[in-house]
Design an enzyme around this catalytic site. Structure first.
Site, PDB file in Angstrom:
ATOM      1  N   VAL A  65       0.806  -1.226   0.000  1.00  0.00           N
ATOM      2  CA  VAL A  65       0.000   0.000   0.000  1.00  0.00           C
ATOM      3  C   VAL A  65       0.835   1.270   0.000  1.00  0.00           C
ATOM      4  CG1 VAL A  65      -1.980  -1.116   1.093  1.00  0.00           C
ATOM      5  CG2 VAL A  65      -0.252   0.023   2.533  1.00  0.00           C
ATOM      6  N   ASN A  91      -7.085  -0.297   5.863  1.00  0.00           N
ATOM      7  CA  ASN A  91      -6.924  -1.080   7.089  1.00  0.00           C
ATOM      8  C   ASN A  91      -5.519  -1.647   7.262  1.00  0.00           C
ATOM      9  OD1 ASN A  91      -8.054  -2.699   9.405  1.00  0.00           O
ATOM     10  ND2 ASN A  91      -7.489  -4.376   8.032  1.00  0.00           N
ATOM     11  N   SER A 142      -6.837   4.040  15.678  1.00  0.00           N
ATOM     12  CA  SER A 142      -6.585   3.320  16.924  1.00  0.00           C
ATOM     13  C   SER A 142      -6.823   4.263  18.080  1.00  0.00           C
ATOM     14  CB  SER A 142      -5.134   2.816  16.953  1.00  0.00           C
ATOM     15  OG  SER A 142      -4.751   2.402  18.246  1.00  0.00           O
ATOM     16  N   TYR A 155       4.014   4.392  15.611  1.00  0.00           N
ATOM     17  CA  TYR A 155       2.613   3.996  15.564  1.00  0.00           C
ATOM     18  C   TYR A 155       1.689   5.119  16.016  1.00  0.00           C
ATOM     19  CZ  TYR A 155      -1.423   0.855  15.972  1.00  0.00           C
ATOM     20  OH  TYR A 155      -2.649   0.260  15.830  1.00  0.00           O
ATOM     21  N   LYS A 159      -1.026   7.221  13.687  1.00  0.00           N
ATOM     22  CA  LYS A 159      -2.461   7.230  13.967  1.00  0.00           C
ATOM     23  C   LYS A 159      -2.979   8.651  14.182  1.00  0.00           C
ATOM     24  CE  LYS A 159      -3.166   2.841  13.576  1.00  0.00           C
ATOM     25  NZ  LYS A 159      -3.840   2.335  12.353  1.00  0.00           N
ATOM     26  N   ILE A 188      -7.452  -5.321  20.556  1.00  0.00           N
ATOM     27  CA  ILE A 188      -8.303  -6.368  19.978  1.00  0.00           C
ATOM     28  C   ILE A 188      -7.640  -7.722  20.226  1.00  0.00           C
ATOM     29  CG2 ILE A 188      -9.374  -7.219  17.857  1.00  0.00           C
ATOM     30  CD1 ILE A 188      -9.051  -4.434  16.685  1.00  0.00           C
TER      31      ILE A 188
END
Length: 255
Positions: A65, A91, A142, A155, A159, A188
């Site tokens: 991507v 995603n 997130s 990260y 986000k 999750i």
């Protein structure tokens, strides 16, 4: 209620637990699917396990991507098969690492930003021209988009950046009736999160899953299926007057 009959949905990160959960749920409401992932063999296997005899109805495509030519090609293949796009779900994601700023590897920072932010940007750039009016774009963000935790440089930065991208797209595409929102899951129960928690546990000397559960008011991790239900809402006409929104699905972790 969630009628997606005849709607074309392109999902990146399609081989992961969240991508597959969203794909299964959208397909059950009539969506036509194109799933994109880096490893086509893994994606084909995951798709066969998830859809069984209906796997042939799903277009599986390999793409990095962060590579513009590959994203453009994946979009073109989807449009060639289905004619147009209605829903884009960005995603694909990687975590990176945790380290003090002076030790954080620059190449890891760059790769995390490339997958999350550049990947979402490229999907929108090449997907939007083929979207029908009244469509929907959903970015997987997130709870990290609302936090700042020591050492999680790539990260958390990525986000937060997705929130900005989502808001710009929402304003830009509103005249066409295309809604743009982001879903912000908390922890999750899946392989991605388990790897994060295993690394954290080694650093802090205790069980990483228990550590996260103590931070979540509901006291547990979410399931991919629970997050997929929120994605379905954002993808469908049920959220017809919702755009530019960061939907928290985090068990109260951000409260």
């Amino acid at each position: 209620m969630f009628d997606l009959e005849g709607k074309t949905c392109l999902i990146t990160g399609g081989a992961g637990s969240l991508g597959l959960a969203a794909a299964r749920l959208l397909h059950s409401h009539g969506a036509r699917l194109a799933l994109v992932d880096l490893d086509l063999a893994a994606l084909d296997t995951a798709c066969a396990e998830a859809f069984g005899a209906a796997a042939g109805e799903v277009l599986c495509l390999a793409a990095d991507v962060s590579d513009e030519a590959q994203v453009r090609r994946a979009v073109a293949r989807t449009v060639e098969r289905y004619g147009a796009l209605d829903v884009l779900i960005s995603n694909a994601g990687i975590f990176g690492t945790v380290a003090p700023i002076q030790d954080y590897p620059t190449e890891i920072f760059d790769s995390v930003m490339a997958v999350h932010v550049r990947g979402a940007f490229l999907l929108a750039k090449h997907g939007v021209p083929h979207m029908r009016e009244g469509g929907s774009i959903v970015l997987t963000s997130s709870v990290a988009a609302t936090r700042g935790d020591p050492g999680v440089y790539a990260y958390i930065t990525a986000k937060h950046a997705l929130t900005g991208l989502m808001r710009v797209l929402a304003k830009d595409l509103a005249p066409r009736g295309i809604r743009v929102n982001a879903i912000a899951p908390g922890p999750i129960s899946n392989g991605f999160q388990q790897r994060v928690e295993d690394g954290l546990g080694a650093e802090i000397g205790r069980d990483g899953t228990e550590f996260f559960n103590e931070m979540i008011p509901m006291g547990r991790h979410g399931s991919p299926e629970e997050i997929a239900a929120s994605i379905l809402y954002l993808a469908s006409a049920q959220s017809g007057f919702t755009t530019g929104h960061l939907l928290m699905a985090d068990g109260g972790m951000s409260v």
